[in-house]
Design an enzyme around this catalytic site. Structure first.
Site, PDB file in Angstrom:
ATOM      1  N   GLY A 188     -56.257  95.625 -74.944  1.00 16.49           N
ATOM      2  CA  GLY A 188     -56.315  95.555 -73.485  1.00 16.49           C
ATOM      3  C   GLY A 188     -56.803  94.198 -73.015  1.00 16.49           C
ATOM      4  O   GLY A 188     -57.945  93.825 -73.273  1.00 16.49           O
ATOM      5  N   GLU A 195     -63.561  89.513 -70.712  1.00 17.61           N
ATOM      6  CA  GLU A 195     -64.965  89.076 -70.648  1.00 17.61           C
ATOM      7  C   GLU A 195     -65.625  89.166 -72.025  1.00 17.61           C
ATOM      8  O   GLU A 195     -66.225  88.205 -72.506  1.00 17.61           O
ATOM      9  CB  GLU A 195     -65.736  89.911 -69.624  1.00 17.61           C
ATOM     10  CG  GLU A 195     -65.328  89.601 -68.181  1.00 17.61           C
ATOM     11  CD  GLU A 195     -66.177  90.290 -67.121  1.00 17.61           C
ATOM     12  OE1 GLU A 195     -65.930  90.031 -65.934  1.00 17.61           O
ATOM     13  OE2 GLU A 195     -67.080  91.105 -67.454  1.00 17.61           O
ATOM     14  N   HIS A 451     -70.320  68.386 -48.377  1.00 14.21           N
ATOM     15  CA  HIS A 451     -69.711  67.488 -49.368  1.00 14.21           C
ATOM     16  C   HIS A 451     -70.811  66.855 -50.201  1.00 14.21           C
ATOM     17  O   HIS A 451     -71.807  66.393 -49.638  1.00 14.21           O
ATOM     18  CB  HIS A 451     -68.918  66.391 -48.662  1.00 14.21           C
ATOM     19  CG  HIS A 451     -68.368  65.378 -49.619  1.00 14.21           C
ATOM     20  ND1 HIS A 451     -67.300  65.647 -50.452  1.00 14.21           N
ATOM     21  CD2 HIS A 451     -68.771  64.106 -49.898  1.00 14.21           C
ATOM     22  CE1 HIS A 451     -67.056  64.574 -51.192  1.00 14.21           C
ATOM     23  NE2 HIS A 451     -67.932  63.623 -50.886  1.00 14.21           N
TER      24      HIS A 451
HETATM   25  N1  LIG Z   1     -65.999  91.925 -63.626  1.00 12.38           N
HETATM   26  C1  LIG Z   1     -65.771  93.165 -63.231  1.00 12.38           C
HETATM   27  O1  LIG Z   1     -65.650  93.442 -62.046  1.00 12.38           O
HETATM   28  C2  LIG Z   1     -65.622  94.247 -64.240  1.00 12.38           C
HETATM   29  C3  LIG Z   1     -66.058  94.058 -65.535  1.00 12.38           C
HETATM   30  C4  LIG Z   1     -65.844  95.069 -66.447  1.00 12.38           C
HETATM   31  C5  LIG Z   1     -65.215  96.224 -66.060  1.00 12.38           C
HETATM   32  N2  LIG Z   1     -64.794  96.382 -64.796  1.00 12.38           N
HETATM   33  C6  LIG Z   1     -64.057  97.585 -64.420  1.00 12.38           C
HETATM   34  O2  LIG Z   1     -64.046  98.497 -65.480  1.00 12.38           O
HETATM   35  C7  LIG Z   1     -62.785  99.113 -65.587  1.00 12.38           C
HETATM   36  C8  LIG Z   1     -62.332  99.150 -67.011  1.00 12.38           C
HETATM   37  O3  LIG Z   1     -62.083  97.841 -67.528  1.00 12.38           O
HETATM   38  P1  LIG Z   1     -60.982  97.644 -68.629  1.00 12.38           P
HETATM   39  O4  LIG Z   1     -60.917  96.206 -68.956  1.00 12.38           O
HETATM   40  O5  LIG Z   1     -61.174  98.629 -69.725  1.00 12.38           O
HETATM   41  O6  LIG Z   1     -59.663  98.123 -67.892  1.00 12.38           O
HETATM   42  P2  LIG Z   1     -58.524  97.331 -67.107  1.00 12.38           P
HETATM   43  O7  LIG Z   1     -57.775  98.354 -66.349  1.00 12.38           O
HETATM   44  O8  LIG Z   1     -59.068  96.133 -66.412  1.00 12.38           O
HETATM   45  O9  LIG Z   1     -57.589  96.756 -68.286  1.00 12.38           O
HETATM   46  C9  LIG Z   1     -57.054  97.573 -69.289  1.00 12.38           C
HETATM   47  C10 LIG Z   1     -55.849  96.868 -69.904  1.00 12.38           C
HETATM   48  O10 LIG Z   1     -55.476  97.575 -71.070  1.00 12.38           O
HETATM   49  C11 LIG Z   1     -54.068  97.614 -71.157  1.00 12.38           C
HETATM   50  N3  LIG Z   1     -53.692  98.742 -72.005  1.00 12.38           N
HETATM   51  C12 LIG Z   1     -53.752 100.060 -71.705  1.00 12.38           C
HETATM   52  N4  LIG Z   1     -53.359 100.798 -72.794  1.00 12.38           N
HETATM   53  C13 LIG Z   1     -53.082  99.922 -73.795  1.00 12.38           C
HETATM   54  C14 LIG Z   1     -52.653 100.054 -75.150  1.00 12.38           C
HETATM   55  N5  LIG Z   1     -52.454 101.256 -75.702  1.00 12.38           N
HETATM   56  N6  LIG Z   1     -52.462  98.934 -75.897  1.00 12.38           N
HETATM   57  C15 LIG Z   1     -52.673  97.704 -75.346  1.00 12.38           C
HETATM   58  N7  LIG Z   1     -53.073  97.529 -74.059  1.00 12.38           N
HETATM   59  C16 LIG Z   1     -53.287  98.618 -73.295  1.00 12.38           C
HETATM   60  C17 LIG Z   1     -53.649  97.753 -69.707  1.00 12.38           C
HETATM   61  O11 LIG Z   1     -52.317  97.370 -69.530  1.00 12.38           O
HETATM   62  C18 LIG Z   1     -54.642  96.836 -68.997  1.00 12.38           C
HETATM   63  O12 LIG Z   1     -54.163  95.524 -68.897  1.00 12.38           O
HETATM   64  C19 LIG Z   1     -61.823  98.371 -64.703  1.00 12.38           C
HETATM   65  O13 LIG Z   1     -61.444  99.221 -63.656  1.00 12.38           O
HETATM   66  C20 LIG Z   1     -62.607  97.214 -64.193  1.00 12.38           C
HETATM   67  O14 LIG Z   1     -62.362  96.986 -62.829  1.00 12.38           O
HETATM   68  C21 LIG Z   1     -64.975  95.412 -63.881  1.00 12.38           C
END
Ligand SMILES: NC(=O)c1ccc[n+]([C@@H]2O[C@H](COP(=O)([O-])OP(=O)(O)OC[C@H]3O[C@@H](n4cnc5c(N)ncnc54)[C@H](O)[C@@H]3O)[C@@H](O)[C@H]2O)c1
EC number: 1.8.1.4
Length: 474
Positions: A188, A195, A451
């Site tokens: 993913g 991050e 600035h």
């Molecule tokens: N900075 C921030 O605001 C922050 C930080 C961490 C988490 N979060 C939140 O936590 C939640 C979870 O984060 P996340 O990164 O797990 O989810 P995400 O939804 O951001 O990303 C998950 C990714 O995994 C991919 N994916 C899904 N199934 C897959 C597979 N079988 N094989 C390969 N890729 C696959 C998806 O296409 C997607 O791009 C999110 O909703 C996010 O907004 C936010």
């Protein structure tokens, strides 16, 4: 049945604890139930965000950024540091200390606001009672006029790559490694994958991210995603798009992965695997069968525009309901619900919730992408400005990325702002304020920006919407 409250909040994450504090400020007798235990086994308020999410990840991102700068970027300043090393236990220990400081801070705030914390798992019963089950299995029931469900979310598990947090990690496991893995696989390329993949890459791991979708970071504006992809590649993060994991075989010391892309099946061997394929609302055991609270097809608690579940006195907020899974969105819903309960005018505008990804460069946006506007047939104009022409960014040696502003073609109202570059997690706030006040690009263009600062990129992007940026050709 013991105490009767005005408000019981189930969940002490950024949605729940904020709701509890605002309710107490408004004079409501408030309790908050949460089962999260810290490393010492004691109650740790603050939910995923404070314990295993936003705060610890930012601690590790910052430490790893310092290390990466020392080992890769300081030479240009004439600074050299031979034999730079990272001590992983100290690196993790600093993070743990920060977590403890903040979870303890929530406990202090509860005390100051006379909120009663309950340590256990809360279950909503019919008639707005909440049954609390402690870690020892002991049960007690409390009741209230209003119950706010803020149970948050949990990571989605792949059936063939189950979390053990030794070899196959979720977000919590990836924040607690004892050493830098030689080869880290990440499933993913979303927010968590990018991050936490960045953290371990900067410390020397060989990181490969497999992303099922064919496009990189498709939630972001395409121009932002393009710059980010280029920069991550330069940093040595390997991101394979259109790559779907089909098998993960845990061996003694490594994991053999099989993934499929347009060219067929491939093998990849890694030492640790982070699975970050999204999160789902956490409602297991939250609702007795007869409460009347409904879940949607994705398992989220159904609420109206006031976060009300349709059951008298029962509300729901944060990751457990519709909308982006972002801590600040949950917190704002918490404030609004407490105010609605107290008979005041709460307010949440989901259209201006900012998104931030804390990679290097940072990524931030609010409002609509160009693609969304195109699909909706909204006429728009675009301005942009590169950090390469911002004196402060060049002086910082971080002149990467750009600010892109999209405004309505006729009214000039700002519809979206998309940034990638230094400090954009902070720069986005100005644009959110402008959008919340229904501002135009002209409004931002006429405001004096100090600035030399990074914020000049926002100013110039606003000017560029009308093709009158000063420090670039239009
Ligand atoms: N900075 C921030 O605001 C922050 C930080 C961490 C988490 N979060 C939140 O936590 C939640 C979870 O984060 P996340 O990164 O797990 O989810 P995400 O939804 O951001 O990303 C998950 C990714 O995994 C991919 N994916 C899904 N199934 C897959 C597979 N079988 N094989 C390969 N890729 C696959 C998806 O296409 C997607 O791009 C999110 O909703 C996010 O907004 C936010």
């Amino acid at each position: 049945m013991s105490d009767k409250y005005d408000v019981i909040v189930i969940g002490a994450g950024p949605a729940g604890y904020v709701a509890a504090i605002r309710a107490a400020q408004l004079g409501l007798k408030t309790a908050c139930v949460d089962a999260f235990a810290g490393k010492d086994g004691k109650q740790a308020l603050g939910g995923t965000c404070l314990n295993v999410g936003c705060i610890p990840s930012k601690a590790l991102l910052d430490s790893s950024r310092q290390f990466h700068n020392l080992t890769h970027n300081f030479g240009v300043h004439g600074i050299t540091a031979d034999n730079a090393k990272i001590d992983v236990p100290t690196f993790i220990g600093r993070k743990d200390k920060i977590v403890k400081q903040f979870t303890g801070g929530v406990a202090q705030l509860f005390k100051a606001n006379k909120i009663t914390p309950y340590f256990g798992t809360g279950k909503l019963l019919k008639g707005n009672s909440v049954e609390i089950t402690g870690a020892d299995g002991k049960k007690e029931t409390i009741s209230a006029t209003n119950v706010i469900l803020a149970s948050g979310s949990v990571p989605i598990e792949l059936p063939f790559a189950k979390f053990d947090n030794k070899m196959i990690l979720d977000n919590a496991g990836a924040l607690d490694l004892a050493e830098v893995p030689k080869r880290l696989g990440v499933i993913g390329a979303g927010v968590i994958g990018l991050e936490l993949g960045s953290v371990w890459k900067r410390l020397g791991a060989d990181v490969t991210i497999l992303e099922a979708l064919p496009d990189f970071l498709s939630v972001a504006d395409a121009d932002v995603a393009k710059v980010a992809a280029r920069e991550f590649a330069k940093q040595g993060l390997t991101i394979k798009l259109g790559a779907k994991l089909t098998k993960a075989e845990v061996k003694k010391k490594e994991i053999a992965l099989t993934y499929e892309d347009k060219d067929g099946a491939h093998e990849l061997v890694v030492d640790k695997l982070l699975v970050a394929v999204g999160r789902r609302a956490y409602t297991a055991g939250l609702l007795a069968d007869d409460t009347g609270v409904k879940l949607d097809e994705r398992g989220r608690i159904v609420v109206d525009e006031h976060n009300h579940t349709g059951v008298d006195g029962v509300w729901a907020i944060g990751d457990a309901v519709r909308g982006p899974m972002l801590a600040h969105k949950g917190s704002e819903e918490g404030v609004a619900v407490a105010e609605w309960i107290a008979g005041k005018a709460g307010h949440v505008n989901l259209d201006t919730v900012p998104w931030v990804i804390y990679t290097e460069p940072e990524i931030a946006w609010a409002g609509k992408t160009e693609k969304q506007l195109k699909d909706e047939g909204v006429p728009y104009k675009v301005g942009s400005f590169p950090f390469a022409a911002i004196g402060r960014a060049v002086a910082m040696n971080e002149a990467v990325g750009q600010v892109k502003m999209i405004a309505h073609a006729e009214t000039d109202r700002i519809l979206g702002v998309h940034m990638v570059g230094p400090g954009v997690s902070e720069l986005i706030a100005e644009c959110v304020v402008a959008m919340e006040f229904k501002g135009s690009s002209e409004d931002l263009a006429r405001i004096v920006h100090a600035h030399p600062t990074l914020s000049e990129a926002v100013h110039e992007a606003a000017l560029s919407v009308d093709k009158r940026a000063i420090h670039k050709g239009n």
